[in-house]
Design a protein around this motif. Structure first.
Motif, mmCIF file in Angstrom:
data_model
loop_
_atom_site.group_PDB
_atom_site.id
_atom_site.type_symbol
_atom_site.label_atom_id
_atom_site.label_comp_id
_atom_site.label_asym_id
_atom_site.label_seq_id
_atom_site.Cartn_x
_atom_site.Cartn_y
_atom_site.Cartn_z
ATOM 1 N N GLY A 1 0.423 -1.101 -0.060
ATOM 2 C CA GLY A 1 0.323 0.309 -0.065
ATOM 3 C C GLY A 1 1.018 1.316 0.225
ATOM 4 O O GLY A 1 2.176 1.268 0.014
ATOM 5 N N GLU A 2 0.040 2.255 -0.204
ATOM 6 C CA GLU A 2 0.842 3.676 0.261
ATOM 7 C C GLU A 2 1.576 3.716 1.115
ATOM 8 O O GLU A 2 2.911 4.373 0.741
ATOM 9 C CB GLU A 2 0.096 4.876 0.118
ATOM 10 C CG GLU A 2 -1.028 4.932 -1.353
ATOM 11 C CD GLU A 2 -1.686 6.250 -1.773
ATOM 12 O OE1 GLU A 2 -1.976 6.555 -0.298
ATOM 13 O OE2 GLU A 2 -1.922 6.421 -2.776
ATOM 14 N N ASP A 3 1.678 3.915 2.138
ATOM 15 C CA ASP A 3 2.122 3.950 3.560
ATOM 16 C C ASP A 3 3.469 2.992 4.079
ATOM 17 O O ASP A 3 4.859 3.540 3.802
ATOM 18 C CB ASP A 3 1.412 3.093 4.816
ATOM 19 C CG ASP A 3 0.463 4.416 5.163
ATOM 20 O OD1 ASP A 3 -0.098 6.013 4.810
ATOM 21 O OD2 ASP A 3 -0.980 4.082 5.335
ATOM 22 N N ALA A 4 3.098 1.452 3.097
ATOM 23 C CA ALA A 4 3.855 0.982 3.418
ATOM 24 C C ALA A 4 5.392 1.552 2.054
ATOM 25 O O ALA A 4 6.571 0.998 2.640
ATOM 26 C CB ALA A 4 3.546 -0.643 3.073
ATOM 27 N N THR A 5 4.983 1.811 1.122
ATOM 28 C CA THR A 5 6.094 2.101 0.031
ATOM 29 C C THR A 5 6.965 2.716 0.600
ATOM 30 O O THR A 5 8.128 3.017 0.229
ATOM 31 C CB THR A 5 5.117 2.652 -1.361
ATOM 32 O OG1 THR A 5 4.546 1.202 -2.064
ATOM 33 C CG2 THR A 5 5.981 3.123 -1.846
ATOM 34 N N VAL A 6 6.220 4.049 0.760
ATOM 35 C CA VAL A 6 6.718 5.157 1.825
ATOM 36 C C VAL A 6 7.433 4.247 2.665
ATOM 37 O O VAL A 6 8.871 5.510 2.755
ATOM 38 C CB VAL A 6 5.976 6.284 2.014
ATOM 39 C CG1 VAL A 6 6.280 7.730 2.656
ATOM 40 C CG2 VAL A 6 5.172 6.223 1.416
ATOM 41 N N ASP A 7 7.575 3.981 4.108
ATOM 42 C CA ASP A 7 8.501 3.043 5.067
ATOM 43 C C ASP A 7 9.691 2.658 4.146
ATOM 44 O O ASP A 7 10.398 2.785 4.199
ATOM 45 C CB ASP A 7 7.790 2.274 5.456
ATOM 46 C CG ASP A 7 6.280 2.660 6.623
ATOM 47 O OD1 ASP A 7 6.349 4.395 6.388
ATOM 48 O OD2 ASP A 7 5.427 2.537 7.031
ATOM 49 N N LEU A 8 8.825 1.992 2.146
ATOM 50 C CA LEU A 8 9.973 1.103 1.900
ATOM 51 C C LEU A 8 11.342 1.956 1.706
ATOM 52 O O LEU A 8 12.278 1.815 1.743
ATOM 53 C CB LEU A 8 9.848 0.033 1.389
ATOM 54 C CG LEU A 8 11.073 -0.388 0.404
ATOM 55 C CD1 LEU A 8 11.816 -1.191 1.265
ATOM 56 C CD2 LEU A 8 10.285 -1.364 -0.662
#
Length: 219
Positions: free
Chosen positions: A45-52
């Motif tokens: 998801g968007e949040d996980a992509t930003v965290d990565l």
């Protein structure tokens, strides 16, 4: 056949068929390169992509900060103050409010600036075209909020603002879809660094010694 003819022939084949030759099976052009590779690894998801993205930026020794639109100006002012910045280079299209509270002299980018002039500037603040989560890479394309390529390669301290999640993509193939190959693209993965044969790392060799990335939401 001369060496020049051989080289030009290879270039012509690599470029592909002319419109009149597109249907000619004997035109001698190479077939298109298959692009059936994975476009991204896994589903996030968007949040996980930003965290990565944040994780991989930090792995490259970039300093990562997070804020929202209301806190951006204050954060940028604090980062510049902590660095002891007296002069900050500003691309022509950088939003003025980003540096509204910064206690540093703004230096507008000018074509007449030499490398020596840019080296005297303490910091540079830019926007970003796109950021790649899987590789921890920032891409600048010379847009007004990013300025010319050299202003991010000479000053020793670069603060890059990335709008999340809009400017964050998972992979390089997805990033390429957003980029114009005719623009001057600069791909940045961490601060400038190199290593000798004994793996002694030296930073600030051909670019900024310190890279700070601000992930800002709501902008």
């Amino acid at each position: 056949m001369s060496g020049r003819d051989v080289i030009l022939g290879r270039i012509r084949r690599a470029l592909g068929p002319e419109p009149d030759d597109a249907q000619d099976p004997h035109a001698g052009y190479e077939s298109a390169v298959p692009r059936d590779y994975l476009r991204e690894h896994g589903t996030r998801g968007e949040d996980a992509t930003v965290d990565l993205l944040a994780e991989n930026l930090a792995d490259y020794r970039a300093l990562v900060h997070r804020t929202d639109a209301d806190g951006l100006a204050e954060l940028l002012a604090r980062l510049l103050a902590a660095r002891g910045t007296r002069t900050v280079l500003v691309p022509p299209g950088l939003p003025r409010w980003w540096l509204a509270t910064a206690d540093a002299t703004r230096v507008p980018d000018r074509a007449a600036h030499t490398a020596r002039d840019l080296d005297r500037v303490d910091s540079v603040v830019t926007g970003c075209a796109v950021a790649v989560a899987e590789t921890g890479t920032l891409v600048l394309d010379g847009s007004p909020d990013q300025g010319r390529r050299r202003i991010t390669l000479v000053p020793d301290h670069h603060v890059c603002v990335v709008r999340v999640p809009d400017q964050v993509v998972a992979s390089v193939p997805l990033a390429l879809e957003r980029l114009d190959p005719r623009r001057p693209l600069t791909w940045i993965s961490g601060p400038s660094a190199t290593s000798d044969i004994e793996l002694d790392r030296v930073e600030g060799v051909h670019g900024p010694r310190t890279l700070e990335v601000v992930l800002v939401s709501g902008v």
